[in-house]
Design a protein around this motif. Sequence first.
Motif, PDB file in Angstrom:
ATOM      1  N   ILE A 127       1.084  -1.123  -0.083  1.00 35.95           N
ATOM      2  CA  ILE A 127      -0.016  -0.017  -0.163  1.00 35.95           C
ATOM      3  C   ILE A 127       0.853   1.286  -0.044  1.00 35.95           C
ATOM      4  O   ILE A 127       1.973   1.225   0.260  1.00 35.95           O
ATOM      5  N   TYR A 128       0.157   2.406  -0.237  1.00 38.33           N
ATOM      6  CA  TYR A 128       0.789   3.776   0.009  1.00 38.33           C
ATOM      7  C   TYR A 128       0.398   4.185   1.413  1.00 38.33           C
ATOM      8  O   TYR A 128      -0.797   4.177   1.547  1.00 38.33           O
ATOM      9  N   THR A 129       1.336   4.533   2.191  1.00 40.44           N
ATOM     10  CA  THR A 129       0.733   5.107   3.609  1.00 40.44           C
ATOM     11  C   THR A 129       1.210   6.579   3.796  1.00 40.44           C
ATOM     12  O   THR A 129       1.629   7.323   2.722  1.00 40.44           O
ATOM     13  N   VAL A 130       0.464   7.106   4.561  1.00 37.88           N
ATOM     14  CA  VAL A 130       0.456   8.578   4.929  1.00 37.88           C
ATOM     15  C   VAL A 130       1.806   9.020   4.907  1.00 37.88           C
ATOM     16  O   VAL A 130       2.465   9.920   4.534  1.00 37.88           O
ATOM     17  N   ALA A 131       2.698   8.171   5.846  1.00 36.40           N
ATOM     18  CA  ALA A 131       4.203   8.450   6.104  1.00 36.40           C
ATOM     19  C   ALA A 131       4.812   8.452   4.930  1.00 36.40           C
ATOM     20  O   ALA A 131       5.845   9.432   4.468  1.00 36.40           O
ATOM     21  N   ARG A 132       4.573   7.663   3.969  1.00 39.32           N
ATOM     22  CA  ARG A 132       5.356   7.943   2.811  1.00 39.32           C
ATOM     23  C   ARG A 132       4.895   9.101   1.838  1.00 39.32           C
ATOM     24  O   ARG A 132       5.807   9.698   1.032  1.00 39.32           O
ATOM     25  N   MET A 133       3.823   9.417   2.010  1.00 37.47           N
ATOM     26  CA  MET A 133       3.369  10.560   1.039  1.00 37.47           C
ATOM     27  C   MET A 133       4.065  11.623   1.526  1.00 37.47           C
ATOM     28  O   MET A 133       4.689  12.462   1.017  1.00 37.47           O
ATOM     29  N   HIS A 134       4.224  11.912   2.973  1.00 39.95           N
ATOM     30  CA  HIS A 134       5.155  12.861   3.715  1.00 39.95           C
ATOM     31  C   HIS A 134       6.700  12.970   3.441  1.00 39.95           C
ATOM     32  O   HIS A 134       7.348  13.776   2.954  1.00 39.95           O
ATOM     33  N   GLN A 135       7.163  11.652   3.666  1.00 37.55           N
ATOM     34  CA  GLN A 135       8.551  11.503   3.671  1.00 37.55           C
ATOM     35  C   GLN A 135       9.228  11.273   2.123  1.00 37.55           C
ATOM     36  O   GLN A 135      10.372  11.826   1.961  1.00 37.55           O
ATOM     37  N   GLU A 136       8.483  10.581   1.345  1.00 31.89           N
ATOM     38  CA  GLU A 136       9.020  10.359  -0.025  1.00 31.89           C
ATOM     39  C   GLU A 136       8.726  11.354  -1.104  1.00 31.89           C
ATOM     40  O   GLU A 136       9.100  11.534  -2.204  1.00 31.89           O
ATOM     41  N   LEU A 137       7.297  12.035  -0.785  1.00 26.90           N
ATOM     42  CA  LEU A 137       6.824  12.837  -2.051  1.00 26.90           C
ATOM     43  C   LEU A 137       6.670  14.327  -1.456  1.00 26.90           C
ATOM     44  O   LEU A 137       7.067  15.198  -2.399  1.00 26.90           O
ATOM     45  N   ARG A 138       5.940  14.676  -0.414  1.00 33.20           N
ATOM     46  CA  ARG A 138       5.688  15.939  -0.019  1.00 33.20           C
ATOM     47  C   ARG A 138       7.041  16.866   0.060  1.00 33.20           C
ATOM     48  O   ARG A 138       7.085  17.804  -0.715  1.00 33.20           O
ATOM     49  N   ARG A 139       8.122  16.272   0.699  1.00 33.19           N
ATOM     50  CA  ARG A 139       9.257  17.098   0.874  1.00 33.19           C
ATOM     51  C   ARG A 139       9.880  17.336  -0.359  1.00 33.19           C
ATOM     52  O   ARG A 139      10.373  18.454  -0.830  1.00 33.19           O
ATOM     53  N   SER A 140      10.058  16.245  -1.173  1.00 37.24           N
ATOM     54  CA  SER A 140      10.903  16.296  -2.347  1.00 37.24           C
ATOM     55  C   SER A 140      10.252  17.196  -3.447  1.00 37.24           C
ATOM     56  O   SER A 140      11.079  17.714  -4.280  1.00 37.24           O
ATOM     57  N   MET A 141       8.958  16.962  -3.627  1.00 37.37           N
ATOM     58  CA  MET A 141       8.142  17.718  -4.596  1.00 37.37           C
ATOM     59  C   MET A 141       8.001  19.331  -4.272  1.00 37.37           C
ATOM     60  O   MET A 141       7.445  20.079  -5.014  1.00 37.37           O
ATOM     61  N   SER A 142       8.427  19.578  -3.079  1.00 37.36           N
ATOM     62  CA  SER A 142       8.244  21.020  -2.727  1.00 37.36           C
ATOM     63  C   SER A 142       9.558  21.712  -3.197  1.00 37.36           C
ATOM     64  O   SER A 142       9.714  22.978  -3.050  1.00 37.36           O
ATOM     65  N   LYS A 171      -3.537  17.278  -1.018  1.00 35.88           N
ATOM     66  CA  LYS A 171      -3.115  18.409  -0.674  1.00 35.88           C
ATOM     67  C   LYS A 171      -2.052  18.971  -1.789  1.00 35.88           C
ATOM     68  O   LYS A 171      -1.819  20.203  -1.743  1.00 35.88           O
ATOM     69  N   LEU A 172      -1.207  17.899  -2.175  1.00 38.75           N
ATOM     70  CA  LEU A 172       0.056  18.250  -2.942  1.00 38.75           C
ATOM     71  C   LEU A 172      -0.910  18.584  -4.452  1.00 38.75           C
ATOM     72  O   LEU A 172      -0.226  19.514  -5.129  1.00 38.75           O
ATOM     73  N   LEU A 173      -1.882  17.827  -4.774  1.00 41.87           N
ATOM     74  CA  LEU A 173      -2.542  18.261  -6.097  1.00 41.87           C
ATOM     75  C   LEU A 173      -3.199  19.596  -5.948  1.00 41.87           C
ATOM     76  O   LEU A 173      -3.275  20.306  -6.931  1.00 41.87           O
ATOM     77  N   GLU A 174      -3.824  20.069  -4.729  1.00 36.92           N
ATOM     78  CA  GLU A 174      -4.504  21.294  -4.714  1.00 36.92           C
ATOM     79  C   GLU A 174      -3.440  22.303  -4.564  1.00 36.92           C
ATOM     80  O   GLU A 174      -3.841  23.466  -5.138  1.00 36.92           O
ATOM     81  N   GLU A 175      -2.262  22.395  -4.268  1.00 39.88           N
ATOM     82  CA  GLU A 175      -1.453  23.265  -4.109  1.00 39.88           C
ATOM     83  C   GLU A 175      -0.219  22.985  -4.581  1.00 39.88           C
ATOM     84  O   GLU A 175       0.835  22.773  -4.032  1.00 39.88           O
ATOM     85  N   PRO A 176       0.278  22.740  -5.936  1.00 42.28           N
ATOM     86  CA  PRO A 176       1.235  22.426  -6.660  1.00 42.28           C
ATOM     87  C   PRO A 176       2.411  23.346  -6.687  1.00 42.28           C
ATOM     88  O   PRO A 176       2.200  24.423  -6.791  1.00 42.28           O
TER      89      PRO A 176
END
Length: 390
Positions: A127-142, A171-176
């Motif tokens: 699965i995809y977890t919340v932790a992965r969204m924050h650690q692997e995606l949210r930080r790097s894509m910001s 939230k990432l999609l809403e505020e890219p």
Amino acid sequence: MAWSSIIGQERAVDVMRRGLEQQRLAHAYLFYGPEGSGKRAAAIELAKALQCERDQPEACGECLPCQKVARLIHPDVQVLFPYPGDVDETEVAERLRLLAENPYAVIDFIRRPFLNDASKVSNKQAIYTVARMHQELRRSMSFKPVEGRHKVAILTDVEFMRVEAANAFLKLLEEPSPRTVFILITSRTDKLLPTILSRCQRLRFDPLSNEAIAAALESRAQMPPDAAKMLARMSNGSYSAALELAGNEELLAHREQVVEFMRLAYTGHIDKLSDRIVSLGALGRERLKGWLILLMSWIRDLLLFRHQREQALLVNSDQGETIQKFCDGVPRANLEAMIGYVEEAMALIGRNTHVSLTLTVLALSLHNAMHGRPVERLYVPLASPEEALS
């Protein structure tokens, strides 16, 4: 090879090419369609075009950014797929390496829990977890791009995203951030949040034609034409499935089991059927669905032969004599209903119904259909929700 590396998806390729030409890129794409139709290959090719030094609608494939994306080591391109919580990082890296070698290869934890043994199954949930969204995606894509012109994130099998993770991703999609492109890949749009769907430009990938799959098997896998055509017909529009079948030593044995299962279902030998159902249940759900695809292809061959006889283009072309004898031996069989039964069984297996019970009911239904008896569904609810409340 650029866009020519994508097998048989001219319409989807044209949409991406025109978007690049007109510089009218969406910040989020949803590539949807059946498995093995080329969604991952197209996503990687789009990422190459976005990072290519030429800045053209087609990647050159030769510059350093193109080579880095192709090897999935570009710092501004991420490829994510669902995996179990206790996964080893080295195994994730190995699967990414295999994906870079062949974007059509089956490398995910859902369909291939163990790389070294395709027959093994796992009860661990990928699965995809919340932790992965924050650690692997949210930080790097910001952050701003390190080397390329864009930050690109490719997320495969997004239907396996937990609700909490999906909300975090929303939230990432809403505020890219500027110059970010998300490419979501799925075969089940019905499993995604409507709010995510509404924020993506959708791009449909169709099942591949038998001709396109056969040509790819000949040119890429150096397969003889006759074998390529047979596997193409068995692959149900999926080049990935064709590659799996090509490397599957169990294929011939499974096809023999299909014929035996049909014979036992026709004769109604309960004891022998029970033993066969037990052995099929041990395959695991994913391999069992593959076996059911073989069963469906065999019944479709019966249907084709009934109407076209020797002119029929059979999937199991090497079993023509057996198919003719079987077809002539069951003249009253409702073959259309039998195909429907197998399709329903595949759907039920995917919904985690009891495997042995599903296969038992399937065998009994096939028995009735082969003897020309009335047609019913495999699964009939005891009562509708309205009746249950009354």
